[in-house]
Scaffold this motif. Structure first.
Motif, PDB file in Angstrom:
ATOM      1  N   SER A   1       0.884   0.671 -15.873  1.00 37.78           N
ATOM      2  CA  SER A   1       0.885  -0.666 -16.406  1.00 37.78           C
ATOM      3  C   SER A   1       1.388  -1.594 -14.716  1.00 37.78           C
ATOM      4  O   SER A   1       0.835  -2.706 -14.786  1.00 37.78           O
ATOM      5  CB  SER A   1       1.747  -0.955 -17.473  1.00 37.78           C
ATOM      6  OG  SER A   1       3.285  -0.564 -16.786  1.00 37.78           O
ATOM      7  N   VAL A   2       2.142  -1.081 -14.139  1.00 40.72           N
ATOM      8  CA  VAL A   2       2.367  -2.049 -12.903  1.00 40.72           C
ATOM      9  C   VAL A   2       1.657  -1.932 -11.751  1.00 40.72           C
ATOM     10  O   VAL A   2       1.603  -2.872 -10.926  1.00 40.72           O
ATOM     11  CB  VAL A   2       3.867  -1.765 -12.709  1.00 40.72           C
ATOM     12  CG1 VAL A   2       4.597  -2.284 -11.494  1.00 40.72           C
ATOM     13  CG2 VAL A   2       4.859  -1.917 -13.559  1.00 40.72           C
ATOM     14  N   SER A   3       1.241  -0.721 -11.549  1.00 38.62           N
ATOM     15  CA  SER A   3       0.397  -0.566 -10.330  1.00 38.62           C
ATOM     16  C   SER A   3      -0.821  -1.684 -10.020  1.00 38.62           C
ATOM     17  O   SER A   3      -0.689  -2.173  -8.975  1.00 38.62           O
ATOM     18  CB  SER A   3      -0.165   0.863 -10.099  1.00 38.62           C
ATOM     19  OG  SER A   3       0.734   1.996  -9.989  1.00 38.62           O
ATOM     20  N   PRO A   4      -1.588  -1.964 -10.972  1.00 38.13           N
ATOM     21  CA  PRO A   4      -2.977  -2.861 -10.778  1.00 38.13           C
ATOM     22  C   PRO A   4      -2.026  -4.310 -10.424  1.00 38.13           C
ATOM     23  O   PRO A   4      -2.867  -4.961  -9.531  1.00 38.13           O
ATOM     24  CB  PRO A   4      -3.279  -2.861 -12.186  1.00 38.13           C
ATOM     25  CG  PRO A   4      -3.198  -1.682 -12.759  1.00 38.13           C
ATOM     26  CD  PRO A   4      -1.754  -1.171 -12.218  1.00 38.13           C
ATOM     27  N   TYR A   5      -0.924  -4.767 -11.062  1.00 38.36           N
ATOM     28  CA  TYR A   5      -0.268  -5.920 -10.443  1.00 38.36           C
ATOM     29  C   TYR A   5       0.300  -5.704  -9.071  1.00 38.36           C
ATOM     30  O   TYR A   5       0.058  -6.943  -8.505  1.00 38.36           O
ATOM     31  CB  TYR A   5       0.640  -6.168 -11.554  1.00 38.36           C
ATOM     32  CG  TYR A   5       0.073  -6.623 -12.832  1.00 38.36           C
ATOM     33  CD1 TYR A   5      -0.411  -7.766 -13.130  1.00 38.36           C
ATOM     34  CD2 TYR A   5       0.230  -5.554 -13.869  1.00 38.36           C
ATOM     35  CE1 TYR A   5      -1.076  -7.803 -14.461  1.00 38.36           C
ATOM     36  CE2 TYR A   5      -0.399  -5.744 -15.170  1.00 38.36           C
ATOM     37  CZ  TYR A   5      -0.835  -6.927 -15.328  1.00 38.36           C
ATOM     38  OH  TYR A   5      -1.341  -7.074 -16.693  1.00 38.36           O
ATOM     39  N   ILE A   6       0.801  -4.898  -8.707  1.00 31.68           N
ATOM     40  CA  ILE A   6       1.497  -4.544  -7.360  1.00 31.68           C
ATOM     41  C   ILE A   6       0.217  -4.665  -6.355  1.00 31.68           C
ATOM     42  O   ILE A   6       0.378  -5.498  -5.352  1.00 31.68           O
ATOM     43  CB  ILE A   6       2.112  -3.438  -7.097  1.00 31.68           C
ATOM     44  CG1 ILE A   6       3.258  -3.216  -8.056  1.00 31.68           C
ATOM     45  CG2 ILE A   6       2.547  -3.054  -5.611  1.00 31.68           C
ATOM     46  CD1 ILE A   6       4.299  -2.083  -8.052  1.00 31.68           C
TER      47      ILE A   6
ATOM     48  N   MET B   1       0.727  -1.210  -0.065  1.00 37.39           N
ATOM     49  CA  MET B   1       0.096  -0.194   0.028  1.00 37.39           C
ATOM     50  C   MET B   1       0.805   1.053  -0.154  1.00 37.39           C
ATOM     51  O   MET B   1       0.506   2.284  -0.812  1.00 37.39           O
ATOM     52  CB  MET B   1      -0.861  -0.123   1.200  1.00 37.39           C
ATOM     53  CG  MET B   1      -1.931  -1.192   1.241  1.00 37.39           C
ATOM     54  SD  MET B   1      -3.022  -1.148   2.748  1.00 37.39           S
ATOM     55  CE  MET B   1      -4.132  -2.410   2.391  1.00 37.39           C
ATOM     56  N   LEU B   2       1.982   1.094   1.056  1.00 37.82           N
ATOM     57  CA  LEU B   2       2.768   2.561   0.763  1.00 37.82           C
ATOM     58  C   LEU B   2       3.554   2.759  -0.461  1.00 37.82           C
ATOM     59  O   LEU B   2       3.456   3.613  -0.859  1.00 37.82           O
ATOM     60  CB  LEU B   2       3.877   2.159   2.001  1.00 37.82           C
ATOM     61  CG  LEU B   2       4.739   3.363   2.266  1.00 37.82           C
ATOM     62  CD1 LEU B   2       4.065   4.546   2.853  1.00 37.82           C
ATOM     63  CD2 LEU B   2       5.907   2.764   3.157  1.00 37.82           C
ATOM     64  N   ILE B   3       3.782   1.545  -1.051  1.00 38.50           N
ATOM     65  CA  ILE B   3       4.567   1.628  -2.559  1.00 38.50           C
ATOM     66  C   ILE B   3       3.624   2.338  -3.396  1.00 38.50           C
ATOM     67  O   ILE B   3       4.065   3.310  -4.217  1.00 38.50           O
ATOM     68  CB  ILE B   3       5.198   0.537  -2.922  1.00 38.50           C
ATOM     69  CG1 ILE B   3       6.206  -0.181  -2.198  1.00 38.50           C
ATOM     70  CG2 ILE B   3       5.434   0.671  -4.432  1.00 38.50           C
ATOM     71  CD1 ILE B   3       6.758  -1.394  -2.469  1.00 38.50           C
ATOM     72  N   LEU B   4       2.406   2.022  -3.428  1.00 38.39           N
ATOM     73  CA  LEU B   4       1.336   2.331  -4.228  1.00 38.39           C
ATOM     74  C   LEU B   4       0.951   3.803  -4.078  1.00 38.39           C
ATOM     75  O   LEU B   4       0.885   4.479  -4.855  1.00 38.39           O
ATOM     76  CB  LEU B   4       0.111   1.474  -4.274  1.00 38.39           C
ATOM     77  CG  LEU B   4       0.364   0.071  -4.633  1.00 38.39           C
ATOM     78  CD1 LEU B   4      -0.905  -0.806  -4.409  1.00 38.39           C
ATOM     79  CD2 LEU B   4       0.607   0.040  -6.329  1.00 38.39           C
TER      80      LEU B   4
END
Length: 228
Positions: free
Chosen positions: A136-141, A25-28
């Motif tokens: 592109s990456v956020s949904p996968y994270i 969550m923090l990364i996002l």
């Protein structure tokens, strides 16, 4: 009688999430904040570039002398003016030598304008790969955090004698928050990337139009003394 799930807030779910899910969550959130900073910065840059381009186009078509326009744009830093000054400056330097063929003069001016446009294209597209990456990456994270949280919920459920919805719901809810944050980070980044990429292409095409118009006038001036 309200259950623990009813009284639990979103912030409470985040606090009760596992360390790994909290890190996700923090990364996002950090990616979302960084992308919004880029979005605001790029929006201002694009708006400024459009205004300066429109202003120069009006000045370029209204001014009857290229020499006066060159002097008026001295010290200006907008892209359109830099394209004009690069081409006209190269033309002046090459045309001063009588031994230089007209073809070489025009090719030199066009190359100078192409270099100026390429430099501006690089400036306009700066940080756009970052927006594309976030989009592109956020949904996968976020999905990774969701899968991990749901997995922990079912592991905890296997350790109790009576399986109830109240026992598993908080874990699933906190896991789904990670997906929501991932989408919140990705959607604006994707929209902004598409908008800025299209805007950049439109501006670059306009700069090439300015370069072509200037090349036409320089060609006419080179072969017809007394023109502009």
């Amino acid at each position: 009688m309200p259950t623990a799930v009813d009284s639990m807030s979103i912030w409470g779910l985040i606090e009760e999430a596992s360390v790994l899910v909290q890190i996700v969550m923090l990364i996002l959130v950090a990616a979302s904040l960084a992308s919004w900073f880029v979005i605001v910065q790029r929006s201002r840059l694009m708006a400024s570039a459009r205004r300066s381009l429109q202003r120069f186009e009006e000045q370029f078509r209204a001014e009857g002398s290229l020499d006066r326009l060159f002097n008026q744009t001295c010290g200006q830093t907008s892209a359109a003016e830099q394209v004009f000054r690069s081409g006209f400056s190269e033309y002046q330097q090459l045309s001063q030598h009588a031994s230089t063929e007209s073809t070489a003069v025009m090719e030199g001016a066009q190359r100078a304008m192409t270099v100026a446009i390429a430099r501006e294209e690089k400036r306009l597209e700066k940080n756009l790969p970052f927006l594309a990456t976030v989009g592109s990456v956020s949904p996968y994270i976020g999905l990774f955090g969701t899968v991990w949280g749901i997995m922990n919920s079912f592991i905890g459920l296997s350790q109790v004698q009576q399986a109830t919805l109240a026992a598993v719901a908080p874990g699933i809810a906190e896991a789904l928050i990670a997906t929501a944050i991932g989408l919140f980070a990705a959607i604006p980044a994707v929209i902004a990337y598409n908008r800025f990429a299209a805007g950049s292409e439109d501006l670059i095409a306009s700069y090439y139009t300015v370069a072509d118009e200037l090349a036409t006038l320089l060609h006419r001036r080179l072969h017809t003394p007394g023109q502009r």
